[in-house]
Design a protein around this motif. Structure first.
Motif, PDB file in Angstrom:
ATOM      1  N   VAL A 292     -49.128 -36.206  48.782  1.00 27.55           N
ATOM      2  CA  VAL A 292     -48.819 -34.695  49.448  1.00 27.55           C
ATOM      3  C   VAL A 292     -50.115 -34.200  48.041  1.00 27.55           C
ATOM      4  CG1 VAL A 292     -47.536 -33.077  49.991  1.00 27.55           C
ATOM      5  CG2 VAL A 292     -47.402 -34.965  51.480  1.00 27.55           C
ATOM      6  N   GLU A 293     -50.923 -33.669  48.454  1.00 26.77           N
ATOM      7  CA  GLU A 293     -51.485 -33.043  46.781  1.00 26.77           C
ATOM      8  C   GLU A 293     -51.338 -31.667  46.704  1.00 26.77           C
ATOM      9  OE1 GLU A 293     -54.481 -36.164  46.321  1.00 26.77           O
ATOM     10  OE2 GLU A 293     -55.206 -34.413  46.891  1.00 26.77           O
ATOM     11  N   GLY A 294     -50.800 -31.320  47.618  1.00 21.26           N
ATOM     12  CA  GLY A 294     -49.876 -28.780  47.843  1.00 21.26           C
ATOM     13  C   GLY A 294     -49.713 -28.769  49.074  1.00 21.26           C
ATOM     14  N   VAL A 295     -49.036 -27.275  48.734  1.00 23.88           N
ATOM     15  CA  VAL A 295     -48.380 -27.138  50.285  1.00 23.88           C
ATOM     16  C   VAL A 295     -48.035 -25.190  49.780  1.00 23.88           C
ATOM     17  CG1 VAL A 295     -45.676 -26.402  50.487  1.00 23.88           C
ATOM     18  CG2 VAL A 295     -46.178 -28.951  49.058  1.00 23.88           C
ATOM     19  N   ILE A 296     -49.023 -24.741  51.194  1.00 23.69           N
ATOM     20  CA  ILE A 296     -49.115 -23.745  51.347  1.00 23.69           C
ATOM     21  C   ILE A 296     -48.073 -22.999  52.431  1.00 23.69           C
ATOM     22  CG2 ILE A 296     -51.152 -21.938  52.439  1.00 23.69           C
ATOM     23  CD1 ILE A 296     -52.471 -24.312  52.931  1.00 23.69           C
ATOM     24  N   ASP A 297     -47.626 -22.287  51.855  1.00 21.14           N
ATOM     25  CA  ASP A 297     -46.238 -21.058  52.102  1.00 21.14           C
ATOM     26  C   ASP A 297     -46.769 -20.265  53.358  1.00 21.14           C
ATOM     27  OD1 ASP A 297     -43.678 -20.468  53.498  1.00 21.14           O
ATOM     28  OD2 ASP A 297     -43.107 -19.353  51.008  1.00 21.14           O
ATOM     29  N   PHE A 298     -46.857 -19.987  54.777  1.00 22.46           N
ATOM     30  CA  PHE A 298     -47.279 -19.102  55.250  1.00 22.46           C
ATOM     31  C   PHE A 298     -45.561 -18.760  56.492  1.00 22.46           C
ATOM     32  CE2 PHE A 298     -51.235 -22.276  55.998  1.00 22.46           C
ATOM     33  CZ  PHE A 298     -51.924 -20.914  55.482  1.00 22.46           C
ATOM     34  N   THR A 299     -44.997 -18.732  55.589  1.00 22.26           N
ATOM     35  CA  THR A 299     -43.404 -18.165  56.001  1.00 22.26           C
ATOM     36  C   THR A 299     -43.859 -16.540  56.549  1.00 22.26           C
ATOM     37  OG1 THR A 299     -42.365 -19.633  55.103  1.00 22.26           O
ATOM     38  CG2 THR A 299     -41.484 -18.067  55.829  1.00 22.26           C
ATOM     39  N   PRO A 300     -44.389 -15.793  55.090  1.00 26.64           N
ATOM     40  CA  PRO A 300     -44.699 -14.540  55.480  1.00 26.64           C
ATOM     41  C   PRO A 300     -45.183 -13.646  56.986  1.00 26.64           C
ATOM     42  CG  PRO A 300     -44.737 -14.645  53.275  1.00 26.64           C
ATOM     43  CD  PRO A 300     -44.465 -16.151  54.188  1.00 26.64           C
ATOM     44  N   LEU A 301     -46.031 -14.859  57.869  1.00 23.97           N
ATOM     45  CA  LEU A 301     -46.787 -14.615  58.335  1.00 23.97           C
ATOM     46  C   LEU A 301     -46.548 -14.700  59.743  1.00 23.97           C
ATOM     47  CD1 LEU A 301     -50.064 -16.709  58.684  1.00 23.97           C
ATOM     48  CD2 LEU A 301     -50.206 -14.306  57.697  1.00 23.97           C
ATOM     49  N   LYS A 302     -44.794 -14.767  59.915  1.00 30.08           N
ATOM     50  CA  LYS A 302     -44.192 -14.771  61.406  1.00 30.08           C
ATOM     51  C   LYS A 302     -43.649 -13.021  61.409  1.00 30.08           C
ATOM     52  CE  LYS A 302     -40.447 -17.287  63.534  1.00 30.08           C
ATOM     53  NZ  LYS A 302     -39.543 -18.064  63.028  1.00 30.08           N
TER      54      LYS A 302
END
Length: 344
Positions: A292-302
């Motif tokens: 797992v080389e990276g993580v994108i946090d999309f929490t605000p989209l909800k």
């Protein structure tokens, strides 16, 4: 009579290891000792191991394998897949072959990079769609949805949200991820152990396939020649493009441990992007070793979509090579977001 008893004792000693310990008892006395703290070692580090024989049983011809491949102590673990591996010690006792094993976990040697996003565009999305799979193919958007009696396969005008083509799955199937390769749509189902194949132009069902080793279907993507399938665990399976048989798998791990509940998958610039169930984020995974080389946090989209009782988590990633941007949405979301990803 004394001779008979002596021969009997000798015979029994031949059958028993160390004249009193069976081969099963010998194996119970042995263990594999390693330098792996909590049975975990980091990619690139040396793995040291030995066979611990505290009762000094007469053991010969000791050798070790890692996942069936010969290995010697103090070798550097390079070019290895991450996750759990089987370290096995083989040996002989009085000519009888035996073995014991130990599970070793290989962790990544780097911390995942953190990525953020910029919203480029917002488009309407059918709020009644329990989105499971999202895919661009030849510039057009396709979507697979879930829930029993609601599962669908669709072609959608992403700019307007208009459904251009639609078929319903039989009521007993819970639709999951989709991917498209060589004019074929591959759609998974959840618990039936079955996937479907359709003609991309007509939506005619042309075949089906069974999963094999994995119990469930979650997400699926392709690199143009092979298919990759998630099953709700940390595993991503490689499917033979001709037979659709699961041939091998990688395990998604970072430097601390495994990443589970991998859901919708998307192939993006030689990496696998994976939604994580109930996390509103995406893991960027190396398809060669599972790192797992990276993580994108999309929490605000909800918070940017219509709030309603059925609103569910982020799910659905589609990469549009024509724009070089990602399109993401969620289950029962009324918006489809076009985003640009940058390192934080």
């Amino acid at each position: 009579m004394k001779l008979y008893k002596s021969l009997t004792i000798i015979f029994l000693c031949v059958l028993m290891v160390s004249c009193g310990a069976s081969i099963t008892e010998v194996k119970q006395d042995l263990s594999i000792t390693t330098n792996a703290q909590n049975d975990a070692v980091t990619l690139g580090d040396n793995l040291e191991f030995s066979l611990n024989n505290p009762k000094n049983h007469p053991i010969e011809n000791v050798s070790f394998t890692l996942d069936g491949n010969s290995v010697t102590s103090n070798e550097a673990l390079i070019n290895m897949k991450l996750g759990t591996h089987d370290l096995e010690a083989s040996f002989s006792v009085n000519g009888e072959q035996a073995s014991i094993s130990k599970s070793i976990t290989i962790l990544n040697n780097q911390t995942p990079k953190i990525y953020t996003y910029t919203i480029i565009n917002e488009y309407p999305h059918d709020m009644s769609s329990y989105t499971q799979g999202l895919e661009f193919y030849n510039g057009e958007l396709y979507e697979g949805t879930g829930q029993y009696r609601e599962s669908k396969l669709r072609k959608v005008d992403y700019k307007t949200g208009e459904v251009l083509k639609n078929i319903d799955l039989p009521n007993e199937y819970f639709g999951e991820g989709i991917t498209i390769m060589n004019d074929k749509i591959y759609q998974l189902t959840w618990k039936k152990g079955t996937g479907f194949v359709y003609d991309v132009n007509t939506f005619e069902k042309t075949g089906s396939f069974k999963y094999g080793n994995s119990l469930e279907g979650w997400g699926i993507c392709n690199d143009g020649s092979k298919l990759y399938k998630s099953d709700g665990t940390e595993k991503i399976w490689t499917l033979n493009p001709e037979t659709l048989v699961e041939e091998e798998y990688i395990q998604a791990y970072h430097n601390k441990g495994k990443v589970v509940e991998l859901n919708e998958l998307e192939w993006v610039n030689e990496k696998i992007y994976a939604n994580r169930w109930n996390k509103n984020g995406v893991a960027i995974i190396n398809p060669e070793n599972g790192a797992v080389e990276g993580v994108i946090d999309f929490t605000p989209l909800k918070d940017s979509v219509k709030q309603h009782p059925k609103l569910d988590v982020l799910n659905g990633i589609a990469y549009n090579p024509e724009t070089g941007t990602l399109f993401v949405t969620g289950k029962y979301w009324d918006k489809l977001f076009e985003v640009e990803i940058t390192e934080k």
